[in-house]
Design an enzyme around this catalytic site. Structure first.
Site, PDB file in Angstrom:
ATOM      1  CG  ASN A  71     -39.524  -8.187  67.736  1.00 44.32           C
ATOM      2  OD1 ASN A  71     -40.455  -7.835  68.463  1.00 44.32           O
ATOM      3  ND2 ASN A  71     -39.709  -8.661  66.516  1.00 44.32           N
ATOM      4  CB  THR A  72     -40.611  -3.870  68.192  1.00 45.03           C
ATOM      5  OG1 THR A  72     -40.874  -2.505  67.848  1.00 45.03           O
ATOM      6  CG2 THR A  72     -41.936  -4.606  68.306  1.00 45.03           C
ATOM      7  CE1 TYR A 120     -54.481  -6.128  72.254  1.00 46.49           C
ATOM      8  CE2 TYR A 120     -55.749  -4.433  73.403  1.00 46.49           C
ATOM      9  CZ  TYR A 120     -54.549  -5.086  73.159  1.00 46.49           C
ATOM     10  OH  TYR A 120     -53.418  -4.688  73.832  1.00 46.49           O
ATOM     11  CB  ILE A 137     -44.127  -2.354  75.829  1.00 44.54           C
ATOM     12  CG1 ILE A 137     -45.032  -1.150  75.531  1.00 44.54           C
ATOM     13  CG2 ILE A 137     -44.054  -2.573  77.343  1.00 44.54           C
ATOM     14  CD1 ILE A 137     -46.498  -1.404  75.823  1.00 44.54           C
TER      15      ILE A 137
END
Length: 280
Positions: free
Chosen positions: A12-13, A165, A15
């Site tokens: 939806n956004t 991460y 990349i």
């Protein structure tokens, strides 16, 4: 890509959206698998308009919920008889420790566990549609990642967003390599990619003024999608599997990501985590 069906998670956004746009521009049927359906519908309309391809749809998917992952896969199988490309694009980077609906630390749960389960739920369709491709978005930060085997979900000590991460991105490459090995001879290829340092909403939890400054030095989402699109569609890598790509070139992944024992250890641990969450 005409006649081929592709899934892009988190599209939806950023990349993911540009990857979906690129696939649609090539004529593919694209399924945007997103948690925020309303935002995804807005993105879908934009993609359909700019590419002239109306074969772009939105389906709800929350990688932080194993039930949602299974429901998505079941709904997809009902609607589509083939799957040619799965782009595991969705990911999160949190600043404080939180948990998914199944009790996993969010970064590990979304970036690795949810992505792993989704891929395996869709494997029968990928095999039936071979030659097909799985693209796993990792990051160059996987070189800095360390698998905290005794504390994968940051339950002890202080939580570090970057550490969590980096570990999840290492887990992405370990998973992709382990899966590629398991799928040898099936016609399904699996590769991981580093999109570059891209201006996306990944750091949405950080102070806005820092994000704005940081974005001045980053690639655009369209530039970041280039590597994913190359690995997902280029004929030159149709039979390449178990590799890691940067700037649309195959490069050597971190030694820790190429460790077969670590790949197998993570695979078995993930299986047990999913099984445990399912029972509870």
């Amino acid at each position: 890509m005409k006649g081929k069906v592709c899934i892009v998670t988190g599209s939806n956004t950023g990349i993911g959206k540009e990857t979906a746009r690129g696939l649609a521009a090539k004529g593919a049927t694209v399924v945007m698998a997103c948690r925020d359906v309303a935002k995804a519908e807005t993105a879908r309309a934009d993609i359909a308009t700019t590419t002239g391809n109306d074969a772009v749809t939105v389906m709800p998917l929350d990688l932080g919920s194993l039930a949602s992952v299974r429901a998505f896969a079941a709904a997809f199988r009902e609607k589509h008889t083939r799957l040619d490309v799965l782009v595991n694009n969705a990911g999160v980077w949190t600043t404080s420790r939180s948990t998914t609906k199944d009790g996993f630390e969010t970064t590990f749960g979304v970036n690795h566990v949810g992505t792993s389960l989704l891929t395996q739920e869709l494997l029968p369709l990928l095999k039936a549609s071979a030659p097909s491709r799985v693209v796993v978005l990792s990051s160059k930060l996987h070189f800095q990642g360390r698998m905290q085997w005794d504390d994968l979900q940051s339950e002890r000590g202080g939580f570090s967003g970057p550490r969590a991460y980096n570990q999840s991105k290492l887990a992405n490459v370990l998973f992709a390599n382990a899966l590629a090995r398991r799928l040898e001879g099936t016609g399904v290829v699996v590769n991981s990619v580093h999109p570059g340092v891209v201006a996306t909403e990944l750091a949405r939890d950080y102070p806005k003024f820092l994000v704005k400054i940081f974005h001045l030095f980053l690639l655009t989402p369209a530039q970041g999608a280039a590597c994913s699109l190359f690995v997902a569609t280029d004929p030159s890598v149709e039979k390449v599997t178990g590799k890691y790509f940067e700037k649309s070139r195959e490069v050597t992944a971190a030694a820790t990501a190429r460790d077969v024992d670590a790949q197998e250890k993570l695979w078995k641990l993930t299986e047990s985590l999913v099984a445990g969450a399912t029972k509870s």
